[in-house]
Scaffold this motif. Structure first.
Motif, short mmCIF file in Angstrom:
data_model
loop_
_atom_site.label_atom_id
_atom_site.label_comp_id
_atom_site.label_asym_id
_atom_site.label_seq_id
_atom_site.Cartn_x
_atom_site.Cartn_y
_atom_site.Cartn_z
N LYS A 168 -9.92 0.97 -5.88
CA LYS A 168 -9.17 1.86 -6.78
C LYS A 168 -9.65 3.31 -6.69
O LYS A 168 -9.88 3.98 -7.69
N HIS A 170 -9.24 7.18 -6.07
CA HIS A 170 -8.21 8.21 -6.18
C HIS A 170 -8.53 9.45 -5.34
O HIS A 170 -7.72 10.36 -5.24
N PRO A 194 -8.03 2.55 -1.35
CA PRO A 194 -7.41 3.58 -2.19
C PRO A 194 -6.57 2.97 -3.31
O PRO A 194 -6.05 1.86 -3.18
N HIS A 195 -6.47 3.71 -4.41
CA HIS A 195 -5.57 3.28 -5.48
C HIS A 195 -4.15 3.22 -4.93
O HIS A 195 -3.67 4.15 -4.29
N ASP A 196 -3.48 2.09 -5.17
CA ASP A 196 -2.15 1.89 -4.58
C ASP A 196 -1.31 1.06 -5.54
O ASP A 196 -1.68 -0.07 -5.88
N GLU A 198 1.21 -0.47 -4.95
CA GLU A 198 1.71 -1.66 -4.27
C GLU A 198 0.82 -2.88 -4.54
O GLU A 198 1.27 -4.02 -4.38
N LYS A 213 2.46 -5.42 1.90
CA LYS A 213 2.52 -4.13 2.58
C LYS A 213 1.44 -4.10 3.67
O LYS A 213 0.39 -3.48 3.52
N SER A 216 -0.07 -0.65 4.89
CA SER A 216 -0.61 0.32 3.93
C SER A 216 -2.07 0.59 4.22
O SER A 216 -2.76 -0.21 4.87
N LYS A 217 -2.57 1.72 3.75
CA LYS A 217 -3.97 2.08 3.99
C LYS A 217 -4.91 1.03 3.39
O LYS A 217 -5.94 0.70 3.99
N ALA A 218 -4.56 0.53 2.21
CA ALA A 218 -5.40 -0.48 1.57
C ALA A 218 -5.43 -1.76 2.40
O ALA A 218 -6.50 -2.36 2.61
N SER A 219 -4.28 -2.20 2.88
CA SER A 219 -4.21 -3.43 3.68
C SER A 219 -5.00 -3.29 4.97
O SER A 219 -5.72 -4.21 5.37
#
Length: 263
Positions: A168, A170, A194-196, A198, A213, A216-219
């Motif tokens: 999470k 930001h 990152p906070h997402d 999604e 997703k 996505s950057k998080a994935s």
């Protein structure tokens, strides 16, 4: 024989369970057989996140010796799940988890245990049942304080800590930096998520973020960590690789871990 990885956080709301699911889904993407286990016996969420809402047999029944493992494990799309009972009145011994996990290591490459978000016997049981640990935290002082307690307990139990998932994020100047967190906890940050929004959409759709997703950057960060933990490399196309931009701290930490463990 497979290995067990305990995912810890003794503070709720940091995204521990969603990280367990994303990491498990990402590891299965490398062709590994994965089992997710809900070691949060008092307030289980793993099954709820995957729409296994009221299973007939659960880990509670296994530990109570009223069901066997085979009938209590549920098949999800890319991995298996051993949920705990949401509405449970059975008195169980959480420390029985270790022996149950041990019997499953011949069947699964990786077993990921979602621990209790509290400093209690259930968290200790996860530590004892795990070969390795990862602690999920967020970049704020309140969570870091709880993270230090989790790290201290894990070191007392002498269970190896692979590192931290910093969730999470930001990217604001009021957040704690990776350097500050690593210096205080004396544990490397292995992934920065990152906070997402999604993530919440994935939860509402009862699917892992990494399937909801996948680009996505998080994935991608979960997939990179997943590869590192099992000795694989995940290298999506990136312009920074083409231009050889200086790698981020967590990328360096993952490379160090990979070389130390698998080379």
């Amino acid at each position: 024989m497979g290995k067990s990885i305990g995912i810890l956080s003794i503070k709720g709301g940091v995204g521990k369970t969603s990280s367990v699911i994303a990491l498990g889904d990402a590891i299965s993407g490398f062709g590994k057989k994965v089992l997710l286990v809900d070691g949060n016996f008092s307030t289980p969420n793993l099954g709820i996140y995957l729409k296994i809402l009221d299973p007939e047999k659960t880990l509670h029944d296994v530990l109570d010796r009223t069901a066997n493992l085979k009938e209590s494990i549920h098949k999800f799309e890319n991995f298996d799940v051993l949920p705990s009972a949401v509405f449970n009145r059975k008195k169980i011994n959480p420390f029985g988890l270790r022996n149950k996990i041990k019997t499953l290591k011949n069947k699964y490459d990786v077993i990921i245990i979602d621990s209790s978000p509290a400093l209690n016997e259930e968290t200790l049981a996860t530590m004892i049942a795990s070969d390795e640990l990862i602690v999920v935290t967020t970049p704020d002082y309140a969570t870091l304080g709880m993270t230090l307690k989790a790290v201290k307990l894990a070191k007392q139990r002498k269970t190896p800590i692979n590192g931290l998932i910093l969730n999470k994020v930001h990217n604001k100047n009021f957040e704690l930096s990776i350097g500050d967190i690593e210096k205080t906890a004396n544990v490397p940050v292995m992934a920065v998520i990152p906070h997402d929004i999604e993530v919440l959409r994935a939860v509402s759709n009862f699917i892992p973020l990494t399937s909801h997703k996948p680009k996505s950057k998080a994935s991608i960060e979960y997939k990179k960590l997943a590869g590192t933990l099992i000795g694989e490399k995940y290298k999506p196309f990136s312009l920074k690789n083409y231009f050889r931009i200086t790698p981020k701290r967590q990328e360096i930490n993952r490379e160090i871990f990979y070389k130390n463990v698998f080379k």
